[in-house]
Design a protein around this motif. Structure first.
Motif, PDB file in Angstrom:
ATOM      1  N   VAL A  93       0.846  -1.191   0.000  1.00  0.00           N
ATOM      2  CA  VAL A  93       0.000   0.000   0.000  1.00  0.00           C
ATOM      3  C   VAL A  93       0.887   1.248   0.000  1.00  0.00           C
ATOM      4  O   VAL A  93       0.679   2.176  -0.782  1.00  0.00           O
ATOM      5  CB  VAL A  93      -0.952  -0.015   1.219  1.00  0.00           C
ATOM      6  CG1 VAL A  93      -1.666   1.316   1.381  1.00  0.00           C
ATOM      7  CG2 VAL A  93      -1.949  -1.167   1.104  1.00  0.00           C
ATOM      8  N   PHE A  94       1.893   1.264   0.865  1.00  0.00           N
ATOM      9  CA  PHE A  94       2.814   2.398   0.946  1.00  0.00           C
ATOM     10  C   PHE A  94       3.470   2.659  -0.405  1.00  0.00           C
ATOM     11  O   PHE A  94       3.507   3.798  -0.882  1.00  0.00           O
ATOM     12  CB  PHE A  94       3.891   2.138   2.007  1.00  0.00           C
ATOM     13  CG  PHE A  94       4.839   3.281   2.205  1.00  0.00           C
ATOM     14  CD1 PHE A  94       4.631   4.197   3.212  1.00  0.00           C
ATOM     15  CD2 PHE A  94       5.941   3.447   1.373  1.00  0.00           C
ATOM     16  CE1 PHE A  94       5.501   5.268   3.399  1.00  0.00           C
ATOM     17  CE2 PHE A  94       6.807   4.511   1.538  1.00  0.00           C
ATOM     18  CZ  PHE A  94       6.589   5.423   2.561  1.00  0.00           C
ATOM     19  N   GLU A  95       3.999   1.603  -1.038  1.00  0.00           N
ATOM     20  CA  GLU A  95       4.700   1.761  -2.317  1.00  0.00           C
ATOM     21  C   GLU A  95       3.760   2.244  -3.420  1.00  0.00           C
ATOM     22  O   GLU A  95       4.164   3.025  -4.279  1.00  0.00           O
ATOM     23  CB  GLU A  95       5.358   0.441  -2.718  1.00  0.00           C
ATOM     24  CG  GLU A  95       6.511   0.060  -1.803  1.00  0.00           C
ATOM     25  CD  GLU A  95       6.930  -1.391  -1.961  1.00  0.00           C
ATOM     26  OE1 GLU A  95       6.113  -2.226  -2.383  1.00  0.00           O
ATOM     27  OE2 GLU A  95       8.093  -1.679  -1.635  1.00  0.00           O
ATOM     28  N   ASN A  96       2.515   1.786  -3.412  1.00  0.00           N
ATOM     29  CA  ASN A  96       1.545   2.251  -4.399  1.00  0.00           C
ATOM     30  C   ASN A  96       1.282   3.750  -4.253  1.00  0.00           C
ATOM     31  O   ASN A  96       1.228   4.479  -5.244  1.00  0.00           O
ATOM     32  CB  ASN A  96       0.232   1.471  -4.282  1.00  0.00           C
ATOM     33  CG  ASN A  96       0.191   0.254  -5.154  1.00  0.00           C
ATOM     34  OD1 ASN A  96      -0.065   0.347  -6.347  1.00  0.00           O
ATOM     35  ND2 ASN A  96       0.446  -0.901  -4.553  1.00  0.00           N
ATOM     36  N   ARG A 124      -2.673   8.420   6.755  1.00  0.00           N
ATOM     37  CA  ARG A 124      -3.414   8.838   7.957  1.00  0.00           C
ATOM     38  C   ARG A 124      -4.728   9.512   7.558  1.00  0.00           C
ATOM     39  O   ARG A 124      -5.764   9.282   8.174  1.00  0.00           O
ATOM     40  CB  ARG A 124      -2.577   9.799   8.809  1.00  0.00           C
ATOM     41  CG  ARG A 124      -1.644   9.127   9.783  1.00  0.00           C
ATOM     42  CD  ARG A 124      -1.038  10.100  10.789  1.00  0.00           C
ATOM     43  NE  ARG A 124      -0.334  11.213  10.173  1.00  0.00           N
ATOM     44  CZ  ARG A 124       0.933  11.175   9.751  1.00  0.00           C
ATOM     45  NH1 ARG A 124       1.643  10.074   9.896  1.00  0.00           N
ATOM     46  NH2 ARG A 124       1.490  12.235   9.203  1.00  0.00           N
ATOM     47  N   LEU A 125      -4.671  10.347   6.545  1.00  0.00           N
ATOM     48  CA  LEU A 125      -5.850  11.086   6.091  1.00  0.00           C
ATOM     49  C   LEU A 125      -6.999  10.146   5.721  1.00  0.00           C
ATOM     50  O   LEU A 125      -8.155  10.412   6.021  1.00  0.00           O
ATOM     51  CB  LEU A 125      -5.485  11.973   4.893  1.00  0.00           C
ATOM     52  CG  LEU A 125      -6.612  12.798   4.291  1.00  0.00           C
ATOM     53  CD1 LEU A 125      -7.083  13.876   5.276  1.00  0.00           C
ATOM     54  CD2 LEU A 125      -6.140  13.441   3.000  1.00  0.00           C
ATOM     55  N   VAL A 126      -6.663   9.025   5.083  1.00  0.00           N
ATOM     56  CA  VAL A 126      -7.707   8.076   4.658  1.00  0.00           C
ATOM     57  C   VAL A 126      -7.797   6.865   5.595  1.00  0.00           C
ATOM     58  O   VAL A 126      -8.403   5.860   5.268  1.00  0.00           O
ATOM     59  CB  VAL A 126      -7.514   7.632   3.189  1.00  0.00           C
ATOM     60  CG1 VAL A 126      -7.694   8.805   2.248  1.00  0.00           C
ATOM     61  CG2 VAL A 126      -6.163   6.963   2.970  1.00  0.00           C
ATOM     62  N   GLN A 127      -7.150   6.977   6.757  1.00  0.00           N
ATOM     63  CA  GLN A 127      -7.196   5.966   7.810  1.00  0.00           C
ATOM     64  C   GLN A 127      -6.714   4.590   7.344  1.00  0.00           C
ATOM     65  O   GLN A 127      -7.289   3.554   7.666  1.00  0.00           O
ATOM     66  CB  GLN A 127      -8.609   5.879   8.402  1.00  0.00           C
ATOM     67  CG  GLN A 127      -9.044   7.189   9.018  1.00  0.00           C
ATOM     68  CD  GLN A 127     -10.461   7.167   9.549  1.00  0.00           C
ATOM     69  OE1 GLN A 127     -11.179   6.188   9.426  1.00  0.00           O
ATOM     70  NE2 GLN A 127     -10.860   8.267  10.163  1.00  0.00           N
ATOM     71  N   LEU A 128      -5.622   4.580   6.586  1.00  0.00           N
ATOM     72  CA  LEU A 128      -5.022   3.326   6.126  1.00  0.00           C
ATOM     73  C   LEU A 128      -3.592   3.135   6.638  1.00  0.00           C
ATOM     74  O   LEU A 128      -2.881   2.261   6.184  1.00  0.00           O
ATOM     75  CB  LEU A 128      -5.010   3.267   4.589  1.00  0.00           C
ATOM     76  CG  LEU A 128      -6.354   3.123   3.899  1.00  0.00           C
ATOM     77  CD1 LEU A 128      -6.181   3.166   2.391  1.00  0.00           C
ATOM     78  CD2 LEU A 128      -7.044   1.835   4.323  1.00  0.00           C
ATOM     79  N   GLU A 129      -3.184   3.963   7.601  1.00  0.00           N
ATOM     80  CA  GLU A 129      -1.803   3.898   8.063  1.00  0.00           C
ATOM     81  C   GLU A 129      -1.422   2.527   8.617  1.00  0.00           C
ATOM     82  O   GLU A 129      -0.278   2.107   8.501  1.00  0.00           O
ATOM     83  CB  GLU A 129      -1.497   5.005   9.074  1.00  0.00           C
ATOM     84  CG  GLU A 129      -2.251   4.919  10.383  1.00  0.00           C
ATOM     85  CD  GLU A 129      -3.577   5.646  10.391  1.00  0.00           C
ATOM     86  OE1 GLU A 129      -4.035   6.015  11.481  1.00  0.00           O
ATOM     87  OE2 GLU A 129      -4.189   5.845   9.326  1.00  0.00           O
ATOM     88  N   SER A 130      -2.356   1.812   9.172  1.00  0.00           N
ATOM     89  CA  SER A 130      -2.036   0.490   9.736  1.00  0.00           C
ATOM     90  C   SER A 130      -1.868  -0.570   8.646  1.00  0.00           C
ATOM     91  O   SER A 130      -1.420  -1.677   8.931  1.00  0.00           O
ATOM     92  CB  SER A 130      -3.131   0.056  10.710  1.00  0.00           C
ATOM     93  OG  SER A 130      -4.352  -0.151  10.017  1.00  0.00           O
ATOM     94  N   LEU A 131      -2.181  -0.219   7.416  1.00  0.00           N
ATOM     95  CA  LEU A 131      -2.097  -1.195   6.316  1.00  0.00           C
ATOM     96  C   LEU A 131      -0.951  -0.924   5.368  1.00  0.00           C
ATOM     97  O   LEU A 131      -0.841  -1.559   4.315  1.00  0.00           O
ATOM     98  CB  LEU A 131      -3.416  -1.198   5.530  1.00  0.00           C
ATOM     99  CG  LEU A 131      -4.686  -1.466   6.346  1.00  0.00           C
ATOM    100  CD1 LEU A 131      -5.901  -1.348   5.457  1.00  0.00           C
ATOM    101  CD2 LEU A 131      -4.616  -2.836   6.992  1.00  0.00           C
TER     102      LEU A 131
END
Length: 137
Positions: A93-96, A124-131
């Motif tokens: 997800v981070f790399e994308n 963080r803005l889209v609440q995906l930081e844990s993924l």
């Protein structure tokens, strides 16, 4: 950067995807395009990015009040993520999310630290930081 579209119409054969759409998005404003399948959301985004051309007429696409309607896609420096199937399955997800920043020309590319900070901010803005370490599948 502000984005404004004026009187955007787009037809595909007998199908009208957009009819006289006008909208202004001020710099820093966050918006969402909502509507049923076939309502023209993706067509509008493609026109803003320069991947599609509006039908002839008095249509205009403006970035910071500068007319870019007929500029080529590469000159616009706009990117967006499609709703489906646009993720690289071999990347996390981070790399994308980082991909668009990493492929900028060297003279305009942020440092690795700046990219990391920006990607984490967006996640963080889209609440995906844990993924961030997961793959799209």
């Amino acid at each position: 950067m502000s984005i404004e579209v004026r009187n955007i119409s787009k037809t595909f054969g007998n199908y009208t995807a957009l009819k006289s759409v006008s909208l202004r998005i001020d710099g820093g404003e966050l918006i969402a395009l909502l509507g049923p399948s076939g309502s023209g959301k993706t067509t509008l985004l493609r026109i803003i990015a320069g991947l599609e051309r509006p039908d002839d007429g008095d249509a205009a696409v403006l970035f910071d009040d500068e007319d870019v309607t007929w500029r080529e896609v590469g000159e616009r420096q706009v990117g967006f993520v499609f709703q489906h199937y646009a993720l690289f399955r071999h990347m996390t997800v981070f790399e994308n999310v980082a991909f668009g920043l990493r492929v900028r020309p060297r003279s305009r590319r942020p440092s690795k630290a700046q990219i990391r900070e920006k990607v984490r901010e967006l996640l963080r803005l889209v609440q995906l930081e844990s993924l961030e370490h997961r793959y799209p599948t």
